[in-house]
Design a protein around this motif. Structure first.
Motif, short mmCIF file in Angstrom:
data_model
loop_
_atom_site.label_atom_id
_atom_site.label_comp_id
_atom_site.label_asym_id
_atom_site.label_seq_id
_atom_site.Cartn_x
_atom_site.Cartn_y
_atom_site.Cartn_z
N GLU A 1 0.83 -1.21 0.00
CA GLU A 1 0.00 0.00 0.00
C GLU A 1 0.87 1.25 0.00
OE1 GLU A 1 -4.12 0.81 2.47
OE2 GLU A 1 -2.45 -0.15 3.46
N ARG A 2 1.86 1.25 0.88
CA ARG A 2 2.75 2.40 0.99
C ARG A 2 3.46 2.66 -0.33
NH1 ARG A 2 5.88 0.51 4.89
NH2 ARG A 2 4.51 1.32 6.51
N TRP A 3 3.87 1.58 -0.99
CA TRP A 3 4.62 1.74 -2.24
C TRP A 3 3.71 2.21 -3.37
CZ3 TRP A 3 9.61 1.96 -1.77
CH2 TRP A 3 10.41 1.97 -2.91
N ALA A 4 2.48 1.73 -3.36
CA ALA A 4 1.54 2.11 -4.42
C ALA A 4 1.03 3.54 -4.25
CB ALA A 4 0.37 1.14 -4.45
N ASN A 5 0.96 4.00 -3.00
CA ASN A 5 0.42 5.34 -2.71
C ASN A 5 1.46 6.17 -1.97
OD1 ASN A 5 -2.42 4.60 -3.54
ND2 ASN A 5 -2.15 3.17 -1.85
N LYS A 6 2.62 6.33 -2.58
CA LYS A 6 3.74 7.00 -1.91
C LYS A 6 3.35 8.41 -1.47
CE LYS A 6 7.14 4.62 -4.85
NZ LYS A 6 6.21 4.09 -5.86
N ASN A 7 3.63 8.71 -0.18
CA ASN A 7 3.46 10.09 0.25
C ASN A 7 4.60 10.92 -0.32
OD1 ASN A 7 5.75 10.00 2.02
ND2 ASN A 7 4.50 9.16 3.65
N ALA A 8 4.55 12.24 -0.10
CA ALA A 8 5.52 13.14 -0.74
C ALA A 8 6.95 12.80 -0.35
CB ALA A 8 5.20 14.58 -0.36
N VAL A 9 7.17 12.43 0.91
CA VAL A 9 8.52 12.12 1.36
C VAL A 9 9.03 10.84 0.72
CG1 VAL A 9 9.95 11.52 3.35
CG2 VAL A 9 8.26 13.34 3.54
N LEU A 10 8.23 9.79 0.73
CA LEU A 10 8.66 8.51 0.16
C LEU A 10 8.90 8.64 -1.34
CD1 LEU A 10 9.38 5.58 0.45
CD2 LEU A 10 6.94 5.00 0.35
N GLN A 11 8.02 9.36 -2.03
CA GLN A 11 8.21 9.55 -3.47
C GLN A 11 9.53 10.28 -3.74
OE1 GLN A 11 6.03 8.42 -6.19
NE2 GLN A 11 8.09 8.73 -7.02
N LYS A 12 9.82 11.29 -2.92
CA LYS A 12 11.08 12.02 -3.06
C LYS A 12 12.27 11.08 -2.83
CE LYS A 12 13.54 15.83 -3.45
NZ LYS A 12 13.56 16.61 -4.72
N CYS A 13 12.17 10.22 -1.84
CA CYS A 13 13.24 9.27 -1.54
C CYS A 13 13.54 8.38 -2.75
CB CYS A 13 12.86 8.40 -0.35
SG CYS A 13 12.70 9.26 1.22
N VAL A 14 12.49 7.83 -3.33
CA VAL A 14 12.65 6.95 -4.48
C VAL A 14 13.25 7.71 -5.66
CG1 VAL A 14 11.43 5.51 -6.16
CG2 VAL A 14 10.79 5.42 -3.75
N ASP A 15 12.74 8.91 -5.91
CA ASP A 15 13.23 9.71 -7.04
C ASP A 15 14.71 10.05 -6.87
OD1 ASP A 15 10.70 9.64 -8.11
OD2 ASP A 15 10.17 11.69 -7.49
N VAL A 16 15.10 10.43 -5.65
CA VAL A 16 16.49 10.79 -5.39
C VAL A 16 17.40 9.59 -5.62
CG1 VAL A 16 18.13 11.36 -3.53
CG2 VAL A 16 16.02 12.69 -3.80
N TYR A 17 17.03 8.43 -5.09
CA TYR A 17 17.89 7.25 -5.22
C TYR A 17 18.00 6.82 -6.68
CZ TYR A 17 19.93 2.66 -4.50
OH TYR A 17 20.78 1.58 -4.55
N GLN A 18 16.90 6.81 -7.38
CA GLN A 18 16.93 6.35 -8.77
C GLN A 18 17.72 7.31 -9.65
OE1 GLN A 18 12.90 3.60 -8.99
NE2 GLN A 18 12.78 5.67 -9.85
N LYS A 19 17.60 8.60 -9.41
CA LYS A 19 18.35 9.57 -10.21
C LYS A 19 19.85 9.48 -9.92
CE LYS A 19 18.65 14.50 -11.34
NZ LYS A 19 18.09 15.87 -11.09
N ALA A 20 20.21 9.27 -8.66
CA ALA A 20 21.62 9.24 -8.27
C ALA A 20 22.32 7.97 -8.74
CB ALA A 20 21.75 9.37 -6.75
N THR A 21 21.59 6.86 -8.75
CA THR A 21 22.22 5.56 -9.04
C THR A 21 21.92 5.03 -10.43
OG1 THR A 21 20.35 4.30 -8.16
CG2 THR A 21 22.09 4.96 -6.60
N GLY A 22 20.86 5.56 -11.05
CA GLY A 22 20.43 5.01 -12.33
C GLY A 22 19.75 3.67 -12.19
N GLU A 23 19.44 3.28 -10.95
CA GLU A 23 18.80 2.00 -10.68
C GLU A 23 17.33 2.20 -10.33
OE1 GLU A 23 20.93 0.40 -7.40
OE2 GLU A 23 22.87 0.38 -8.42
N THR A 24 16.49 1.29 -10.78
CA THR A 24 15.09 1.30 -10.39
C THR A 24 14.96 0.57 -9.05
OG1 THR A 24 14.34 1.31 -12.68
CG2 THR A 24 12.76 0.58 -11.01
N VAL A 25 14.20 1.16 -8.14
CA VAL A 25 13.98 0.52 -6.85
C VAL A 25 12.80 -0.44 -6.97
CG1 VAL A 25 13.51 0.85 -4.40
CG2 VAL A 25 14.81 2.59 -5.65
#
Length: 441
Positions: free
Chosen positions: A302-326
């Motif tokens: 549920e959390r992953w499907a409906n990411k709040n603003a903080v979690l979405q930012k976390c995923v975006d930051v990691y994926q942009k920095a590493t080029g990896e999909t979480v």
């Protein structure tokens, strides 16, 4: 649930934190410690790990440092890896001493597991070092100076109380004779929260079992459990409340369900979900966790499907920095050893804790001292954290998570077993911290 950060300031002197000044803080940097779990030390007991934890944590430290830091100060991490088992080395007290006295950190963030509480209390009570952690007990928080021991989650006592309230209000304790199973680390919670609440709610109870678990050898504990099971049968026990993650583990759940297949299981440790999933992966049938009841906020899926603003930012930051999909929790990834690699949890934990630390410290402002941190936390109010959209901090409430619901494990839910939702999420705090913040503490 994992962080510890230490800021190293070359050529700078720091003052003792217990005098109210800011150990580990200069005009340019903050020392923060980051705890890294040695999953290799527990590989025989769990079927998962959190991937390259240091890489994940460093990604978010770099992001914060490159985007204004913490009110202009850069975080400089001190990483320490430890085995999360009794008797392992380095042990919690030596880690505390190293972070506090040698590295002179301002804060320690993350999964710093010590079932006795000595390690976390060594940080906060003895050294006045801030700790944002997990698997905390309310008694430890109560023994700490206000605002120094925090968690984005709930305490074990809160989890037990919320679960018992949900079970009672939904009628799921009706007709049950409940035995409580704990160990030495959960004994106080068993005796002061769980058993008294059951009796207050006029629930019939069986004998209370407190096991002695020493390190990874559970032989003695298994023998104790066998003895209690025979007693429970004579008492017509048909439900067992498992207090904490240790006694909710596979070896004990399997033993109970093998001897008492119709017994309803409850646990106040929602992370027991992973144990149920491990049994699914192992092809265990019947799955001993089938129908297990617990309480939690949003499920991982549920959390992953409906990411709040903080979690979405976390995923975006990691994926942009590493080029990896979480990969999300329903996208299983395994390594060469067949272990599930849960990068999504590492991202949620490290990013969430670092952002929580940054947000509180930013609100403190330029004069970042322990006393000013405490004052800020005591008047913070609602806070957005990665794991939960309903969260708050204020004086006397140092556990952020507020949203809870009753859930039940189903081995057929999702791709590897998951919680089935029984009740809607509600704010268990009833807006307490919003009122405190509005009133100015």
């Amino acid at each position: 649930m994992t962080l510890v950060v230490a800021a190293l300031t070359l050529g700078a002197t720091t003052r003792a934190a217990d005098s109210g000044s800011a150990q580990g803080v200069t005009k340019d940097s903050i020392k923060v410690g980051i705890a890294i779990i040695d999953y290799n030390s527990i590989k025989d007991f769990v079927d998962y790990n959190h991937g390259d934890q240091q890489k994940v944590a460093q990604t978010f430290i770099d992001y914060i440092n490159n985007n204004g830091g913490v009110d202009g100060r850069k975080i400089i991490p001190v990483y320490k890896t430890y085995p999360p088992i009794p008797g392992g080395q380095p042990d919690p007290l030596s880690l505390c001493t190293s972070w506090s006295e040698d590295d002179k950190v301002f804060a320690v963030l993350g999964v710093f597991i010590d079932m006795t509480g000595q390690g976390p209390l060594c940080l906060t009570k003895e050294h006045k070092v801030i700790h944002i952690g997990h698997e905390l007990e309310q008694t430890w928080i109560d023994q700490s100076p206000g605002g120094l021991m925090l968690t984005p989650d709930q305490t074990k006592e809160e989890a037990a109380t919320v679960l018992l309230n949900l079970l009672n209000t939904t009628g799921r304790l009706k007709g049950k004779t409940v035995a409580v199973l704990g160990d030495k680390t959960s004994e106080e919670r068993v005796n002061t929260v769980i058993v008294p609440t059951l009796k207050k709610d006029k629930v019939k109870t069986g004998s209370t079992a407190v096991l002695t678990i020493t390190g990874t050898d559970t032989t003695a504990a298994q023998a104790q459990l066998d003895s209690f099971i025979e007693k429970w049968k004579s008492e017509n026990v048909n439900a067992v409340f498992m207090a904490g993650l240790d006694v909710s583990s596979k070896q004990f759940a399997e033993t109970i369900k093998s001897a008492m297949p119709k017994a309803q299981l409850y646990t106040d440790a929602d992370t027991t979900l992973q144990q149920g999933r491990d049994e699914v992966a192992a092809g265990k049938k019947p799955n001993p966790y089938e129908g297990l009841l617990s309480s939690t906020g949003q499920t991982d899926s549920e959390r992953w499907a409906n990411k709040n603003a903080v979690l979405q930012k976390c995923v975006d930051v990691y994926q942009k920095a590493t080029g990896e999909t979480v990969p999300g929790p329903d996208q299983e990834v395994t390594n060469s050893d067949g272990k599930k690699v849960q990068t999504d949890i590492a991202v949620t934990d490290f990013c969430g804790e670092l952002f929580m630390f940054r947000d509180i410290a930013d609100k403190v402002g330029p004069d970042l001292t322990v006393k000013n941190w405490q004052k800020t936390v005591d008047n913070f109010g609602p806070i957005t954290v990665a794991p939960d959209p309903i969260a708050s901090l204020c004086k006397g409430k140092y556990t952020a998570e507020d949203g809870f619901r009753l859930v039940q494990f189903s081995s057929s839910a999702g791709t590897s077993g998951d919680w089935k939702l029984v009740t809607p999420i509600k704010d268990a705090s009833n807006g307490k911290c919003a009122k405190v913040a509005k009133a100015g503490g």
